[in-house]
Write an enzyme that holds these catalytic residues in place. Structure first.
Site, PDB file in Angstrom:
ATOM      1  N   ARG A 147     -14.574  -2.389  -1.019  1.00  0.00           N
ATOM      2  CA  ARG A 147     -14.247  -1.034  -1.448  1.00  0.00           C
ATOM      3  C   ARG A 147     -14.630  -0.943  -2.913  1.00  0.00           C
ATOM      4  NH1 ARG A 147      -8.320   1.484  -2.636  1.00  0.00           N
ATOM      5  NH2 ARG A 147      -8.774   0.509  -4.662  1.00  0.00           N
ATOM      6  N   TYR A 159      -8.329   6.145 -10.607  1.00  0.00           N
ATOM      7  CA  TYR A 159      -7.601   5.429  -9.568  1.00  0.00           C
ATOM      8  C   TYR A 159      -8.332   4.132  -9.216  1.00  0.00           C
ATOM      9  CZ  TYR A 159      -6.601   3.484  -5.156  1.00  0.00           C
ATOM     10  OH  TYR A 159      -6.333   2.569  -4.190  1.00  0.00           O
ATOM     11  N   ASP A 211     -12.421   5.017  -1.819  1.00  0.00           N
ATOM     12  CA  ASP A 211     -11.167   5.761  -1.696  1.00  0.00           C
ATOM     13  C   ASP A 211     -11.187   6.944  -2.660  1.00  0.00           C
ATOM     14  OD1 ASP A 211      -7.665   4.659  -1.660  1.00  0.00           O
ATOM     15  OD2 ASP A 211      -8.582   6.627  -1.393  1.00  0.00           O
ATOM     16  N   HIS A 213      -8.881   9.203  -2.735  1.00  0.00           N
ATOM     17  CA  HIS A 213      -7.456   9.263  -3.134  1.00  0.00           C
ATOM     18  C   HIS A 213      -6.948  10.692  -3.252  1.00  0.00           C
ATOM     19  CE1 HIS A 213      -3.806   7.345  -4.834  1.00  0.00           C
ATOM     20  NE2 HIS A 213      -4.279   6.318  -4.146  1.00  0.00           N
ATOM     21  N   GLU A 237     -12.323   7.384   2.209  1.00  0.00           N
ATOM     22  CA  GLU A 237     -10.884   7.388   2.501  1.00  0.00           C
ATOM     23  C   GLU A 237     -10.175   8.493   1.753  1.00  0.00           C
ATOM     24  OE1 GLU A 237      -9.055   3.735   1.373  1.00  0.00           O
ATOM     25  OE2 GLU A 237      -7.054   4.590   1.372  1.00  0.00           O
ATOM     26  N   GLU A 263      -2.703   6.567   4.864  1.00  0.00           N
ATOM     27  CA  GLU A 263      -1.781   5.608   4.223  1.00  0.00           C
ATOM     28  C   GLU A 263      -0.495   6.298   3.784  1.00  0.00           C
ATOM     29  OE1 GLU A 263      -4.383   4.403   0.954  1.00  0.00           O
ATOM     30  OE2 GLU A 263      -2.853   5.145  -0.408  1.00  0.00           O
ATOM     31  N   ARG A 284      -5.091   4.706   8.911  1.00  0.00           N
ATOM     32  CA  ARG A 284      -4.691   3.806   7.817  1.00  0.00           C
ATOM     33  C   ARG A 284      -3.190   3.543   7.759  1.00  0.00           C
ATOM     34  NH1 ARG A 284      -6.741   1.015   4.379  1.00  0.00           N
ATOM     35  NH2 ARG A 284      -6.112   1.982   2.422  1.00  0.00           N
ATOM     36  N   GLU A 340      -7.412  -3.949   5.030  1.00  0.00           N
ATOM     37  CA  GLU A 340      -7.490  -3.968   3.563  1.00  0.00           C
ATOM     38  C   GLU A 340      -6.898  -5.271   3.047  1.00  0.00           C
ATOM     39  OE1 GLU A 340      -5.654  -0.587   1.733  1.00  0.00           O
ATOM     40  OE2 GLU A 340      -6.278  -1.156  -0.272  1.00  0.00           O
ATOM     41  N   TRP A 403      -2.529  12.891  -7.251  1.00  0.00           N
ATOM     42  CA  TRP A 403      -2.916  11.577  -7.799  1.00  0.00           C
ATOM     43  C   TRP A 403      -3.535  10.708  -6.693  1.00  0.00           C
ATOM     44  CZ3 TRP A 403      -1.195   6.537  -6.625  1.00  0.00           C
ATOM     45  CH2 TRP A 403      -1.798   5.568  -7.440  1.00  0.00           C
TER      46      TRP A 403
END
Ligand SMILES: O=C(O)C(=O)C[C@H](O)[C@H](O)CO
Ligand SMILES: [Mg+2]
Length: 403
Positions: A147, A159, A211, A213, A237, A263, A284, A340, A403
């Site tokens: 990643r 991030y 990601d 995010h 992601e 996630e 995820r 991950e 975030w």
């Protein structure tokens, strides 16, 4: 057999973790991960005030009944705190059941579907060159998948990238939320260059993940997905905040870049529309936030109907208890995708002795009865809890963003 005792263990070997220990009247015990980054003590309170008193005296083998007692019986259903608490109980009870059966958890689930579990590494850098150095180092360690996250010119903190070079990345880095600044335009103009550089230096066979995010709108995510198609990512992601599942319809209409999400999900209901419409490619939601094994295997089966594979969340804010159980689940689940891997610190691994091992970019599941992870309670006591909050993000004009 009855549950005689259950209690939480809060420890902070480098970062906060919450573990639930469930002890039976025959001396067998199981442990579950109840860690929710930045909200640890909320889960402790939920467990100690509303769950543990109701567990005492119950038969720990009645996993399904206890799961529904805690889910349907809560009245106030779902949500990250509730589902993390339920997950911790569920992981502990599956640990007990497998110990009673004298077999590793993956056997109880249905046996091995694979010999080892492919993982992806976190490769980050303050700029593209620094990130490429990390990719080189992790490819040398045998990872087949990386990643990549790199600093964006003009954005001070990004991030996934540690503030200071050589430091471990931990987002919950302040008692109260740190304030970060974000610019979608600077990000969208720069990040495709990162993937171009990775493909130029490492070729086409390496799996490359990224990601986002939660920071784009659907049309911006569609723009990014189209822009990176030449680099055939393994997945993009969390490209948009996923409460609006319908947003993925628009992204899917514009790009073939595979999408991973979940996630921050905690129930099968968060996924239903996404799966039935085949708007995503990987799920995820981790065992410790998604109601444990009892719930996650239903989610995995639903996902499998639509060619969707698992891609469990696995940063260091999920404890080795969750990771250990995940390696068993990953070894069994038919529609496995990837796991991950963000290595825990030595301090953390000492507090949580475990029998899973890592080699050549893969996890190898252990053979001990249960999920193969324990907690050294005496050592855990040496690391007291200290509140740590995840950051917040603001746009350059001050707007509170994702975030
Ligand atoms: O590992 C990932 O993909 C993450 O997005 C990590 C999250 O920021 C982290 O778990 C928040 O606590
Ligand atoms: Mg993520």
């Amino acid at each position: 057999m009855k549950i005689e005792q259950a209690y939480t263990i809060v420890t902070s070997p480098g970062r906060n973790f919450v573990t639930l220990k469930v002890v039976t009247d025959e001396g067998v015990y199981g442990i579950g991960d109840a860690t929710l980054n930045g909200r640890e003590m909320a889960v402790v309170a939920y467990l100690e005030e509303h769950v543990i008193p109701a567990l005492i005296g119950r038969d720990p083998q009645r996993i399904e009944d206890i799961w529904h007692y805690l889910y349907r019986g809560a009245y106030w259903r779902r949500g990250p705190v509730t589902m993390s608490a339920i997950a911790a109980v569920d992981l502990a009870l599956w640990d007990i059941k497998a110990k009673l059966a004298g077999m590793p958890l993956y056997q109880l689930l249905g046996g091995k579907s694979r010999e080892r579990v492919m993982t992806y590494a976190h490769c980050t850098g303050k700029d593209i060159d620094a990130c490429l150095e990390e990719v080189k180092a992790h490819v040398a360690l045998g990872y087949r998948a990386v990643r990549v996250q790199a600093g964006i010119p003009g954005i001070p903190t990004i991030y996934g990238v540690a503030k200071r070079e050589g430091e471990r990345y931990e987002p919950a880095d302040a008692e109260l939320p740190a304030e970060h600044v974000w610019s979608t335009e600077k990000y969208l103009n720069h990040v495709p260059k990162l993937f171009a550089a990775v493909r130029e230096h490492f070729g086409d066979d390496l799996h490359v993940l990224h990601d986002v995010h939660h920071r784009l709108t659907p049309i911006e995510a569609a723009r990014l997905g189209k822009a990176v198609e030449p680099y055939h990512l393994f997945w993009l992601e969390d490209c948009v905040p996923a409460e609006n599942q319908e947003g993925f319809r628009l992204i899917r209409q514009h790009t073939t870049t595979p999408l991973a999400v979940g996630e921050v999900f905690n129930s099968i209901h968060d996924y239903r529309e996404l799966l039935e419409n085949q708007w995503i490619d990987y799920i995820r939601m981790p065992l410790s936030h998604g109601g444990g094994i009892t719930h996650m295997r239903r989610v995995a089966d639903l996902a499998g109907l639509y060619h969707v594979r698992t891609g469990f969340h696995g940063p260091t804010d999920l404890s080795p208890v969750c990771l250990g159980a995940a390696v068993h689940f990953d070894t069994w689940v038919p529609n496995f995708g990837i796991q991950e891997h963000m290595p825990h610190t030595e301090e953390t691994d000492a507090v949580f002795p475990h029998d899973y091992c890592f080699e050549d970019g893969h996890f190898i599941v252990g053979e001990a009865p249960g999920h193969g992870v324990d907690i050294d309670e005496a050592l855990a006591k040496q690391y007291p809890y200290k509140r740590a909050s995840l950051p917040v993000n603001r746009l350059e004009d001050g707007t509170l963003w994702h975030w």
